[in-house]
Design a protein around this motif. Structure first.
Motif, mmCIF file in Angstrom:
data_model
loop_
_atom_site.group_PDB
_atom_site.id
_atom_site.type_symbol
_atom_site.label_atom_id
_atom_site.label_comp_id
_atom_site.label_asym_id
_atom_site.label_seq_id
_atom_site.Cartn_x
_atom_site.Cartn_y
_atom_site.Cartn_z
ATOM 1 N N ILE A 142 0.869 -1.184 0.000
ATOM 2 C CA ILE A 142 0.000 0.000 0.000
ATOM 3 C C ILE A 142 0.899 1.225 0.000
ATOM 4 C CG2 ILE A 142 -0.222 -0.015 2.537
ATOM 5 C CD1 ILE A 142 -3.174 0.964 1.973
ATOM 6 N N LYS A 143 0.467 2.277 -0.724
ATOM 7 C CA LYS A 143 1.334 3.454 -0.855
ATOM 8 C C LYS A 143 0.502 4.708 -1.050
ATOM 9 C CE LYS A 143 4.600 5.371 -4.281
ATOM 10 N NZ LYS A 143 5.637 5.050 -5.270
ATOM 11 N N THR A 144 0.780 5.743 -0.251
ATOM 12 C CA THR A 144 0.212 7.056 -0.555
ATOM 13 C C THR A 144 1.316 8.063 -0.840
ATOM 14 O OG1 THR A 144 0.221 7.997 1.687
ATOM 15 C CG2 THR A 144 -1.668 6.619 1.112
ATOM 16 N N GLY A 145 2.558 7.727 -0.511
ATOM 17 C CA GLY A 145 3.653 8.675 -0.741
ATOM 18 C C GLY A 145 4.991 8.004 -0.510
ATOM 19 N N GLY A 146 6.007 8.837 -0.309
ATOM 20 C CA GLY A 146 7.377 8.349 -0.242
ATOM 21 C C GLY A 146 7.664 7.402 0.917
ATOM 22 N N LEU A 147 6.911 7.545 2.021
ATOM 23 C CA LEU A 147 7.133 6.641 3.152
ATOM 24 C C LEU A 147 7.049 5.181 2.715
ATOM 25 C CD1 LEU A 147 7.334 5.797 6.153
ATOM 26 C CD2 LEU A 147 4.893 6.289 6.373
ATOM 27 N N ALA A 148 6.072 4.878 1.869
ATOM 28 C CA ALA A 148 5.901 3.489 1.415
ATOM 29 C C ALA A 148 7.119 3.026 0.621
ATOM 30 C CB ALA A 148 4.644 3.358 0.562
ATOM 31 N N ASP A 149 7.633 3.896 -0.223
ATOM 32 C CA ASP A 149 8.824 3.541 -1.003
ATOM 33 C C ASP A 149 9.992 3.226 -0.070
ATOM 34 O OD1 ASP A 149 7.417 3.982 -3.324
ATOM 35 O OD2 ASP A 149 8.415 5.848 -3.865
ATOM 36 N N VAL A 150 10.153 4.074 0.948
ATOM 37 C CA VAL A 150 11.258 3.880 1.893
ATOM 38 C C VAL A 150 11.058 2.575 2.670
ATOM 39 C CG1 VAL A 150 12.380 4.812 3.961
ATOM 40 C CG2 VAL A 150 11.718 6.346 2.099
ATOM 41 N N ALA A 151 9.840 2.362 3.158
ATOM 42 C CA ALA A 151 9.574 1.172 3.976
ATOM 43 C C ALA A 151 9.654 -0.110 3.147
ATOM 44 C CB ALA A 151 8.208 1.295 4.645
ATOM 45 N N GLY A 152 9.491 0.032 1.834
ATOM 46 C CA GLY A 152 9.630 -1.132 0.965
ATOM 47 C C GLY A 152 11.083 -1.423 0.612
ATOM 48 N N ALA A 153 11.933 -0.410 0.689
ATOM 49 C CA ALA A 153 13.289 -0.570 0.152
ATOM 50 C C ALA A 153 14.401 -0.582 1.203
ATOM 51 C CB ALA A 153 13.565 0.540 -0.860
#
Ligand code: ADP
Ligand code: GLC
Length: 479
Positions: A15-26
């Motif tokens: 799930i993603k609404t912004g950059g936090l998701a990208d960071v938490a995924g990577a």
């Protein structure tokens, strides 16, 4: 092997609404590649169970808030085997709408309780290692949605794990009316100025700051900006008092997802030795958007949440003038209704030159990055910003305001030149920067030189994981 529990309210690709998701995924993945045992924890929102591997264990944590049992579901990410615990509670997390807002864009009225319950579950498994037979060395919290975990751990006398809180955005401070404090199951004395109290309310983010062993934010420049009243959002005093435990570590990019040479979401891949193929991406994008397909005019792009933070009202001010000069604009975004209406109006006035898509479209965001010439990010503040990092890799030159992570990653002039930078948050300063952008674009050789430079930057996670390992290790050494 260092054991890290990484708690976040959104994780890409779940799930993603912004950059936090990208960071938490990577970031967790990058740390796992360095030999850390990193496990994720996130709420089990609607639809999430379909995206993870089958649940292989369920643990009942009881009903601490009286809204239903909290269940801990054990699974892993199908893409890379990272273990994940999902906190399930039907009454709190299984809803239509996004992770924080309903279908009308309004915050859920019980967000304090939703993320208190999530944070409670995080703290519970940290302080009772027998629940999951695993003892984290580090509890890595992210933003206000996990801040209360630090408060629970503090109130329960946690000695087991060091707590790191990463601030991705200080503007969202998770503050709620005082009477809601009594829903949290925290002792009353923690509602004071040295604890959660924040201008008469309580702030979940402040809890995460006050009770953490270390605070990080997502760029060095933002780390110093937030000590000032202008950028501190009311927390600058608290942060200044705790400056000794605050550092800025720049976010990275997952180049497996974001590289034009292997991006599976592009019809035509390219790299810095085949920039003419970027032109093909430009043509395809213009066709897809139904715009005039002459390639000799600059196409400006925007991929963004539409909020005051991003300074896009300034773009609305200068755009008519830029369009009259022959530029085009391709925008993907959603958020503030007034900004949405403003851009849709612009599209109506210039149907050959402006394409606006309101919504959230992951695939299209890749095609947009590949197809435009320059990406506009005139943010009033920007803790890190990821879209400029993606743009650089795609040979799309960022036009940014010098703030936060934008200031740390985009440079105009000199050997490091990879984009266009302006100082003041004003339409005039943006306009001047766009004039410089268009001028550079007209000089094909210069533009290509800038593109090649931009594409050579390495903003990978690998480049910063050592900083994370150093920080975690220093906390363990101090215990
Ligand atoms: P922020 O987290 O403040 O929104 P970032 O630049 O750190 O800003 O990260 C934004 C992330 O969200 C990027 O991955 C960007 O591509 C993505 N994004 C933003 N808006 C949209 C949208 N409308 N559709 C698809 N992706 C989007
Ligand atoms: C926040 C910030 C953004 C940052 C992202 C990831 O959403 O607004 O600047 O890149 O978090 O850390």
């Amino acid at each position: 092997m260092m054991k890290i529990l990484f708690a976040a309210s959104e994780i890409y690709p779940l799930i993603k609404t912004g950059g936090l998701a990208d960071v938490a995924g990577a970031l967790p993945l990058a740390l796992r590649k360095k030999g850390c045992d990193v496990r994720l924890i996130m709420p089990a929102y609607n639809g999430i169970l379909d995206k993870v591997a089958p649940i292989h264990n369920t643990i009942n944590l009881g009903n601490p808030f009286g809204v239903g049992d909290l269940l801990l579901l054990e699974s892993h990410l199908p893409e890379n085997d990272t273990p994940i615990w999902l906190v399930q509670c039907q009454a709190l997390f299984e809803r239509d709408g996004g992770p924080y807002v309903d279908n009308h864009g309004l915050d859920y009225a019980d967000n304090h309780l939703r993320f208190a319950a999530f944070s409670w579950a995080v703290a519970h498994i940290i302080s009772n290692s027998t629940v999951i037979n695993w003892q984290a060395d580090i509890a890595h919290l992210n933003d206000w949605q996990t801040g209360l975990a630090a408060a629970y751990l503090h109130s329960w006398g946690n000695q087991d794990s060091a707590v790191v809180t990463t601030v991705h955005n200080l503007r969202y401070n998770g503050s709620f009316a005082q009477e809601k404090f009594y829903d949290l199951q925290l002792p009353h004395h923690m509602f004071n100025m040295h604890g959660l109290e924040f201008y008469g309310q309580f702030s979940a983010l402040k809890a995460g700051l006050v009770y953490a062993d270390a605070i990080t934010t997502v760029s060095p420049t933002y780390a110093s900006e937030i000590l000032t009243p202008h950028y501190g959002d009311g927390l600058d005093g608290v942060l200044t008092a705790m400056q000794g435990k605050l550092t800025g570590i720049l976010n990275g990019v997952d180049y497996d997802q974001w590289s034009p040479e292997k991006d599976a979401l592009l019809a035509i891949n390219y790299d810095k030795n085949s920039l003419h193929l970027k032109q093909d991406n430009k043509r395809l994008l213009l066709e897809e958007c139904g715009l005039d397909t002459h390639l000799d005019q600059p196409v400006l792009g925007i991929v963004s949440r539409l909020t005051e933070q991003k300074g896009l009202d300034l773009v609305l001010e200068v755009m008519p003038n830029m369009l009259e000069q022959g530029c085009k604009l391709v925008l993907l975004g959603s958020g503030d209704k007034q900004l949405e209406a403003g851009f849709l109006e612009l599209q109506k006035r210039y149907p050959q030159q402006v394409s606006v898509r309101i919504g959230y479209m992951e695939d299209y965001s890749h095609r947009l990055q590949a197809g435009v010439d320059a990406l506009l990010i005139p943010s009033r503040f920007e803790p890190c910003g990821l879209t400029q990092l993606y743009a650089l890799k795609y040979g799309t030159l960022p036009v940014v305001r010098r703030t936060g992570g934008l200031a740390d990653t985009v440079f105009e002039g000199g050997d490091k030149a990879n984009g266009f930078v302006f100082e003041e948050a004003s339409a005039h300063a943006l306009y001047e920067a766009l004039q410089r952008t268009v001028e550079a674009f007209r000089d094909t050789e210069k533009w290509q030189q800038l593109q090649t430079n931009a594409m050579s930057y390495d903003y990978s996670w690998q480049a910063v994981t050592d900083q994370w390992l150093g920080l975690y290790q220093s906390l363990l050494n101090n215990r």
